[in-house]
Design an enzyme around this catalytic site. Structure first.
Site, short mmCIF file in Angstrom:
data_model
loop_
_atom_site.label_atom_id
_atom_site.label_comp_id
_atom_site.label_asym_id
_atom_site.label_seq_id
_atom_site.Cartn_x
_atom_site.Cartn_y
_atom_site.Cartn_z
N ARG A 1 0.97 -1.22 -0.14
CA ARG A 1 0.01 0.06 0.00
C ARG A 1 0.73 1.47 -0.01
NH1 ARG A 1 -4.51 -1.17 4.60
NH2 ARG A 1 -2.50 -1.49 5.68
N LYS B 1 -0.72 -19.02 5.26
CA LYS B 1 -1.67 -19.36 6.26
C LYS B 1 -1.90 -18.03 6.92
CE LYS B 1 -0.50 -20.48 10.44
NZ LYS B 1 0.26 -19.18 11.19
N GLU C 1 7.27 -22.44 22.30
CA GLU C 1 7.44 -20.98 22.03
C GLU C 1 7.72 -20.40 23.07
OE1 GLU C 1 6.26 -19.25 18.00
OE2 GLU C 1 4.38 -20.21 18.73
N ASP D 1 -3.87 -20.58 14.81
CA ASP D 1 -2.55 -20.26 14.35
C ASP D 1 -1.58 -21.50 14.19
OD1 ASP D 1 -0.64 -18.22 13.85
OD2 ASP D 1 0.17 -18.53 15.78
N HIS E 1 0.45 -26.40 11.25
CA HIS E 1 1.66 -27.20 11.66
C HIS E 1 1.63 -28.30 12.48
CE1 HIS E 1 2.90 -23.18 10.28
NE2 HIS E 1 3.08 -22.43 11.23
C1 BG6 Z 1 3.71 -19.08 12.54
C2 BG6 Z 1 2.61 -18.74 13.45
O1 BG6 Z 1 3.11 -19.67 11.54
O2 BG6 Z 1 4.65 -19.84 12.93
C3 BG6 Z 1 3.36 -18.09 14.64
O3 BG6 Z 1 1.75 -17.74 12.97
C4 BG6 Z 1 4.51 -18.98 15.20
O4 BG6 Z 1 2.50 -17.65 15.78
C5 BG6 Z 1 5.47 -19.69 14.11
O5 BG6 Z 1 5.50 -18.15 16.14
C6 BG6 Z 1 6.24 -20.54 14.53
O6 BG6 Z 1 7.26 -21.07 13.67
P1 BG6 Z 1 8.62 -21.41 13.78
O7 BG6 Z 1 9.39 -21.95 12.45
O8 BG6 Z 1 9.45 -20.20 14.40
O9 BG6 Z 1 8.41 -22.64 14.56
#
Ligand code: BG6
Length: 505
Positions: A58, A165, A233, A252, A257
């Site tokens: 944008r 995603k 995390e 999320d 994942h």
């Molecule tokens: C993303 C999520 O898809 O994956 C995040 O939106 C998350 O919230 C991240 O922190 C984790 O990815 P990775 O590769 O750091 O484990």
């Protein structure tokens, strides 16, 4: 050490233009631009030399400013350092156009693309990477189409669209998005990304399972007691509250994942390494996942949100105090659940999945726990530790096998020992970032590591009863856990009720 056997060689990408929609956003800065630079720069030069990268967003900024921002992002996030001659060459191929949200913005994009293609003598092979919020995706695809930027799938030059995603917000929106995509694009032109599939260790799961003869014999309900997947995390929501507070951990992480990890671990051997064969094997898993009856949501899924606490000796605030989080937010930052795959291989084997933010450290692993031996010999006087195969996704990628051994000495004392493989110490090469591999695959047109529309639909269908119950039933608790802890009591109860416990990651 023996030589590696090259089974499939990565191809160099054909000349093309990569248009990043949302080029000034977080994803472009942290992942896409550094990955494109690494593909271009790091020795092997996987990008065709005449590739052009066109940022489209944008904000109205000059190309020079975009290049400066890209350089800063690359210096910060790239796994290899900036090399001046490489950078100069890369920067010369970086272009920028503002006005994504303006009337006529996409027609200007078409003009700019054609100019760039003429200037760099590029064929009109185009990749549109939608690094934009989910609610903007359908409109972006419609705009690409009405500006004449989507060529039919059978054209001499390709048009590919990469969808990040979250792919939808729930079952209904995912189905609608899919419908919009199919109105303008052929399935072969759509690349739905889940970056976990680009991680080296996740791909290694296929090699581990199907290139070794020992594991596949034991990979079933006769030998496996249960499987655990933890993605922890330590980071909080950071600057992403606007997105995250509408999403939560189930949308999320779990819908994508976590389910991908579970599927890669449990799928049947595909008939070949072709994208269609691999995707079909994965589809069979998601089709076999036991549906969740609404009345059982409480007993198989747990949600929670982090309160303030201490991580790495720093005090951190709770989720409700984070900037941008609604005062009355009901968003979960932790989810644990139990799933069953009702097919011949996995019948009766529970899969326990948990993921959360603000846990003690960043670590993801899969644990495959084998059944106990009969209570006849060494375990007559009490249970022995089970054999466990651990696949460490990150950090310190690798795997280990925990078995029992006799401690040296006159007594018979049994102790668990670990056979450990660490990628870092075993292999000298650097693993490419997940996005490097996936971007390269989009350019070469390889769908193996991307999701089919049907997989996405089925994954939402599986989780929809949980989303509904959490929205509609106020009696389902939102537990609270301190930042720096391993999640709520409910997650412990979930697994303890089955006589098991979470393993440390
Ligand atoms: C993303 C999520 O898809 O994956 C995040 O939106 C998350 O919230 C991240 O922190 C984790 O990815 P990775 O590769 O750091 O484990």
């Amino acid at each position: 050490m023996s030589e590696a056997v090259a089974v499939a060689k990565a191809h160099q990408a054909p000349p093309c233009t990569v248009v990043i929609l949302g080029a000034s956003g977080d994803l472009a800065k942290r992942k896409l631009l550094p990955s494109l630079y690494n593909l271009r720069a790091c020795g092997r030069g996987m990008l065709a030399p005449d590739t052009v990268i066109l940022g489209f967003a944008r904000r109205q900024i000059e190309t020079g400013e975009f290049r400066a921002q890209a350089r800063e992002a690359i210096s910060h996030y790239s796994r290899i350092e900036i090399d001046e001659s490489c950078w100069n060459d890369f920067a010369g191929r970086l272009d920028y156009l503002g006005g994504l949200d303006q009337p006529g913005g996409f027609h200007k994009l078409k003009k700019r693309l054609e100019e760039a293609e003429t200037a760099h003598k590029l064929p009109p092979n185009r990749i549109f990477y939608l690094a934009i919020p989910p609610q903007a995706m359908s409109a972006a695809v419609e705009n690409l189409s009405s500006a004449g930027l989507i060529n039919p799938a059978n054209s001499a030059n390709f048009t590919r669209v990469v969808i990040e995603k979250p792919i939808g917000h729930d079952l209904k929106s995912a189905v609608e998005l899919n419908r919009t995509l199919h109105r303008y694009l052929d399935e072969s032109q759509i690349f739905r990304i889940d970056h976990y599939l680009g991680k080296e260790t996740v791909q290694n799961m296929m090699v581990l399972r199907f290139a070794n003869s020992i594991f596949e014999q034991m990979w079933n309900n006769r030998y496996i007691d249960h499987v655990q997947i933890t993605v922890a995390e330590s980071e909080g929501v950071g600057t992403r509250a606007a997105y995250y507070d509408q999403a939560g951990a189930l949308r999320d992480m779990m819908q994508n994942h976590m389910l991908q990890l579970m599927t890669m671990l449990s799928m049947e051997p595909p008939v070949s390494l072709d994208a269609a064969a691999v995707r079909n094997s994965k589809l069979d898993v998601i089709r076999s996942l036991r549906p969740i009856p609404p009345e059982q949501v409480r007993s198989i899924a747990v949600r929670a949100r982090y309160a303030g606490g201490i991580i790495d000796r720093q005090s951190v605030r709770g989720y409700l105090e984070e900037a941008g989080v609604a005062e009355a937010s009901r968003t979960e930052t932790f989810v644990a659940m139990k799933a069953y795959i009702d097919n011949w291989r996995w019948s009766g084997v529970p899969f326990y999945l948990r993921t959360g933010k603000r846990l003690p450290h960043r670590a993801s692993a899969i644990f495959v726990q084998f059944k106990d031996v009969p209570t006849i010999l060494f375990n007559r006087q009490g249970a022995l530790q089970p054999d466990v195969l651990t696949l460490r996704i990150q950090p310190d990628e690798g795997f280990s096998f925990e078995v029992l051994a006799k401690e040296p000495g006159f007594d018979v004392a049994i102790k668990p020992v670990k056979m450990n493989l660490s990628y870092q110490s075993e292999f000298t090469g650097h693993s490419p970032d997940a996005y490097e591999r996936l971007l390269l695959d989009v350019m070469t047109g390889d769908h193996t590591l991307f999701l089919s529309g049907e997989f996405v639909r089925l994954s939402w269908q599986l989780l929809q009863p949980i989303l509904d119950a959490w929205r509609d039933d106020p009696a389902i608790p939102m537990e609270v856990y301190p930042a720096g802890g391993w999640g709520p009591d409910g997650a412990e109860t979930l697994i303890r009720n089955d006589g098991r416990s979470w393993r440390n990651v």
